[in-house]
Design a protein around this motif. Sequence first.
Motif, mmCIF file in Angstrom:
data_model
loop_
_atom_site.group_PDB
_atom_site.id
_atom_site.type_symbol
_atom_site.label_atom_id
_atom_site.label_comp_id
_atom_site.label_asym_id
_atom_site.label_seq_id
_atom_site.Cartn_x
_atom_site.Cartn_y
_atom_site.Cartn_z
ATOM 1 N N ILE A 109 -5.257 5.965 1.121
ATOM 2 C CA ILE A 109 -4.124 4.660 0.890
ATOM 3 C C ILE A 109 -4.855 4.058 -0.467
ATOM 4 C CG2 ILE A 109 -3.598 2.441 1.618
ATOM 5 C CD1 ILE A 109 -3.752 3.231 4.627
ATOM 6 N N ASP A 132 -3.452 1.044 -3.542
ATOM 7 C CA ASP A 132 -2.650 -0.232 -3.520
ATOM 8 C C ASP A 132 -1.453 -0.126 -4.673
ATOM 9 O OD1 ASP A 132 -3.655 -0.126 -6.186
ATOM 10 O OD2 ASP A 132 -5.199 -1.723 -5.758
ATOM 11 N N THR A 161 0.867 -1.050 -0.008
ATOM 12 C CA THR A 161 -0.091 -0.097 -0.030
ATOM 13 C C THR A 161 0.724 1.326 0.099
ATOM 14 O OG1 THR A 161 -0.090 0.084 2.596
ATOM 15 C CG2 THR A 161 -1.859 -1.241 1.159
ATOM 16 N N ASN A 191 1.196 4.127 7.337
ATOM 17 C CA ASN A 191 1.128 2.666 6.783
ATOM 18 C C ASN A 191 0.601 1.716 7.527
ATOM 19 O OD1 ASN A 191 3.657 4.244 5.000
ATOM 20 N ND2 ASN A 191 2.798 2.713 3.761
ATOM 21 N N GLN A 221 -7.972 -3.138 7.371
ATOM 22 C CA GLN A 221 -7.435 -2.872 6.111
ATOM 23 C C GLN A 221 -8.861 -2.640 4.895
ATOM 24 O OE1 GLN A 221 -5.105 -6.694 6.633
ATOM 25 N NE2 GLN A 221 -3.250 -5.402 6.032
#
Length: 372
Positions: free
Chosen positions: A227, A229, A216, A245, A264
């Motif tokens: 965030i 990917d 990420t 993070n 997440q």
Amino acid sequence: MKFPIWLSFLSILFLFCSSLPKNPNLSRNGCDLRFQLTTSQTGGETIPQLTFEDKRIKVSKIVYHDLSTISEDWMRAKKNGRFGFIDLEENEVSDFDFYFVGDFHDGYAVFRSGSNFRDPRGFVNKSGDLLGGQYFNMVYNFENGFAVVENKKKYGIMDRSGKIVIPIQYDFISGIHNGWAIFKREEHQGLINAKGQEKKFIHDKYDLRGYFYEGTIVFKHFKKMGIMDSNFNIIIPAIYDYLANFKEGLARFKLGNKWGYLDQKGNIAIDAKFDSEYDFQEGYASVTIGGKDGIIKPNGEYLIEPKFSHVSYFNEGLAVVEDGGKRGFVNTNAEWVVPPIFDQLGPLKDGVFTFAIKEKWGFANLRGCKNK
């Protein structure tokens, strides 16, 4: 002649440890942690001495002006205003001629060539050799076999052979994690690997931040953070004032003046109620409320309620806690295993911890107990 300060481990517990329970086993990795703290007179100077009942625990002389956490079996020490290194036998394994030097990472330590903060910097190995024969305006610790270097506000990456694998031409470059680093160069930004291959992300309203970690990337959009990917798809929208993070499945976020944690999937796992907080490590995180520190679990429950002046992260199952102006170790059961008697205390790392008593530093080596 020796003068006992505290006659036994238990007397220290009674004096200092009323805020948390004691560990009835008084042990760690097979070590018996009962000890005595005494003083001796040498040349008119009072010198503290720490002695554990378990003779497998080795304690150094408490004479150093500064002592870092152990790193690759060496510790950075200070003598006569200069830095050098000692080993676990207290041998001086380098000259004490560094104005500034860091700990060893991947076989190299960052050092500065002179006394001025602006003096050139480089990497030195344990033999005292300058890596690649090169100095830079700034260098950063090796991590995963690579280190960021900077000259004239341009950044690149060096490997452990001293080769510049990513040219020093970027406006920003992070350390390499999971094979990729974040870069910025003129109007471009994105990910770059150690071979110099770039994955560009072209968007003038998104600003990639920090470093690539666990697949990420943190980004900023109109003063808010989210965030992405590794393919630059947004997985958490930019609605937070700060976003870190993911560490151990949770990411720190800030809304207004309060901090919490996301899972997440972007759901709030722990409400934003802390004044400050740190990443989870070994299953716990240090948090602050009202100027007092505590420790939380991943479900948000307190392991240690915020009532201490300092609480560190857990390392090798122990956290440094300050109580009454002194520091000791607490385990994951929120019990004192080493009571708060130290003025300063480093984390337990590789079976060794450093400590200070009355501005003098020493270290304790618990490695011998693991052979029991």
